[in-house]
Design a protein around this motif. Structure first.
Motif, short mmCIF file in Angstrom:
data_model
loop_
_atom_site.label_atom_id
_atom_site.label_comp_id
_atom_site.label_asym_id
_atom_site.label_seq_id
_atom_site.Cartn_x
_atom_site.Cartn_y
_atom_site.Cartn_z
N SER A 35 0.83 -1.21 0.00
CA SER A 35 0.00 0.00 0.00
C SER A 35 0.86 1.26 0.00
O SER A 35 0.59 2.20 -0.75
CB SER A 35 -0.93 0.00 1.22
OG SER A 35 -1.64 1.22 1.31
N LEU A 36 1.90 1.27 0.83
CA LEU A 36 2.76 2.45 0.91
C LEU A 36 3.41 2.76 -0.44
O LEU A 36 3.46 3.92 -0.87
CB LEU A 36 3.85 2.23 1.96
CG LEU A 36 3.41 2.21 3.42
CD1 LEU A 36 4.58 1.78 4.31
CD2 LEU A 36 2.90 3.59 3.85
N LYS A 37 3.91 1.73 -1.10
CA LYS A 37 4.57 1.95 -2.38
C LYS A 37 3.58 2.40 -3.45
O LYS A 37 3.87 3.28 -4.26
CB LYS A 37 5.30 0.68 -2.82
CG LYS A 37 6.45 0.29 -1.90
CD LYS A 37 7.37 -0.72 -2.54
CE LYS A 37 8.17 -0.08 -3.66
NZ LYS A 37 9.07 -1.03 -4.33
N LEU A 38 2.40 1.78 -3.47
CA LEU A 38 1.38 2.16 -4.46
C LEU A 38 0.93 3.60 -4.25
O LEU A 38 0.87 4.39 -5.20
CB LEU A 38 0.19 1.21 -4.35
CG LEU A 38 -1.01 1.55 -5.24
CD1 LEU A 38 -0.66 1.43 -6.72
CD2 LEU A 38 -2.19 0.64 -4.89
N THR A 39 0.60 3.95 -3.01
CA THR A 39 0.04 5.27 -2.75
C THR A 39 1.09 6.37 -2.82
O THR A 39 0.74 7.55 -2.94
CB THR A 39 -0.67 5.30 -1.38
OG1 THR A 39 0.25 4.92 -0.34
CG2 THR A 39 -1.85 4.33 -1.37
N ALA A 40 2.36 6.00 -2.75
CA ALA A 40 3.43 6.99 -2.94
C ALA A 40 3.55 7.39 -4.41
O ALA A 40 4.02 8.48 -4.72
CB ALA A 40 4.77 6.43 -2.44
N GLU A 41 3.11 6.50 -5.31
CA GLU A 41 3.28 6.73 -6.74
C GLU A 41 2.00 7.14 -7.45
O GLU A 41 2.04 7.79 -8.50
CB GLU A 41 3.84 5.45 -7.39
CG GLU A 41 5.21 5.05 -6.85
CD GLU A 41 5.63 3.66 -7.31
OE1 GLU A 41 4.84 3.01 -8.04
OE2 GLU A 41 6.73 3.22 -6.93
N LYS A 42 0.85 6.74 -6.92
CA LYS A 42 -0.44 7.00 -7.56
C LYS A 42 -1.34 7.80 -6.62
O LYS A 42 -1.19 7.75 -5.41
CB LYS A 42 -1.13 5.68 -7.93
CG LYS A 42 -0.27 4.73 -8.76
CD LYS A 42 0.03 5.28 -10.14
CE LYS A 42 0.84 4.27 -10.96
NZ LYS A 42 1.15 4.78 -12.32
N LYS A 43 -2.31 8.50 -7.19
CA LYS A 43 -3.21 9.34 -6.38
C LYS A 43 -4.40 8.52 -5.88
O LYS A 43 -5.56 8.79 -6.19
CB LYS A 43 -3.67 10.54 -7.21
CG LYS A 43 -2.54 11.53 -7.53
CD LYS A 43 -3.08 12.73 -8.28
CE LYS A 43 -1.96 13.70 -8.64
NZ LYS A 43 -1.35 14.31 -7.44
N VAL A 44 -4.05 7.47 -5.13
CA VAL A 44 -5.07 6.58 -4.57
C VAL A 44 -4.79 6.32 -3.10
O VAL A 44 -3.68 6.55 -2.60
CB VAL A 44 -5.12 5.23 -5.33
CG1 VAL A 44 -5.60 5.42 -6.76
CG2 VAL A 44 -3.78 4.51 -5.28
#
Length: 220
Positions: A161-170
């Protein structure tokens, strides 16, 4: 204890892999730094062995692991043999264990558990988990008491989750797992959605009439 968004304190210490300069060791990677009350203790033995067994999961996420326990390096090296035997591991050890015999880092990072004490009556180090980003800033902290072992399946989920939300606006909803739908951040304007989320956005109708419950398939 450092706060979320703070630069994680740099330190130099001895470890089972030799001297560690933490920021230099981390480099441009994500990292997990997790603490242990003492060597040759039962819960810690299960945790360190489990982390060694799932190192490929950390590595495929571009994440380095490092542990700390309040004993000397020679104690760590002897303990590793027990851990390898208990967890049916090979002869190699995949991550460093930092020595903190004087509890300097444990105190500096706020990792002491006042409710649990060692034979000398000193507070044990709690089971802290710190996730640090490539920018050296603290992205997540968890603090377990010395008596409760950590759930590393949950920690891997949080890293995803941390990696995804660091890169995308989700954002990720309750109990989210890799590959499941995500939530569009409230800061994203409706006219931005088609560009940012080409897979589409589903807005759930709420009694308030406010359109804040917006879902989208996990972005690539």
């Amino acid at each position: 204890m450092p706060n979320l968004g703070d630069v994680f304190p740099d330190f130099t210490a001895d470890s089972t892999s030799g001297p560690i300069k933490f920021h230099e060791w981390l480099g441009d990677s994500w990292g997990i730094f997790f603490s242990h009350p003492a060597d040759y203790t039962p819960v810690c033995t299960t945790e360190l062995g489990h982390v060694a067994s799932i190192m490929p999961e950390f590595q495929k996420r571009g994440l380095k692991a490092i542990a700390i326990s309040c004993n000397k390096v020679d104690d760590h090296k002897g303990w590793i043999k027990d851990i390898q035997d208990y967890s049916k591991l090979g002869d190699t050890w995949p991550y460093p264990i930092v020595a903190d015999p004087n509890r300097e880092l444990a105190v500096k990072l706020g990792m002491l558990d006042p409710a649990e004490k060692d034979k000398a009556g000193l507070p044990l180090t709690a089971r802290a988990v710190f996730i640090i980003g490539p920018d050296k800033k603290l992205k997540l902290s968890l603090l377990y008491p010395a008596t409760t072992g950590r759930n590393f399946t949950e920690i891997l989920r949080v890293i995803d989750s941390l990696k995804l939300t660091a890169e995308k606006k989700v954002a990720t909803p309750a109990n989210w797992k890799q590959g499941e739908r995500c939530m569009v951040l409230p800061t994203v304007k409706p006219d931005e959605c088609s560009t940012l989320f080409p897979k589409g956005v589903n807005t759930v109708a709420m009694p308030s009439g406010k359109g804040y419950m917006r879902f989208t398939p996990q972005p690539d």
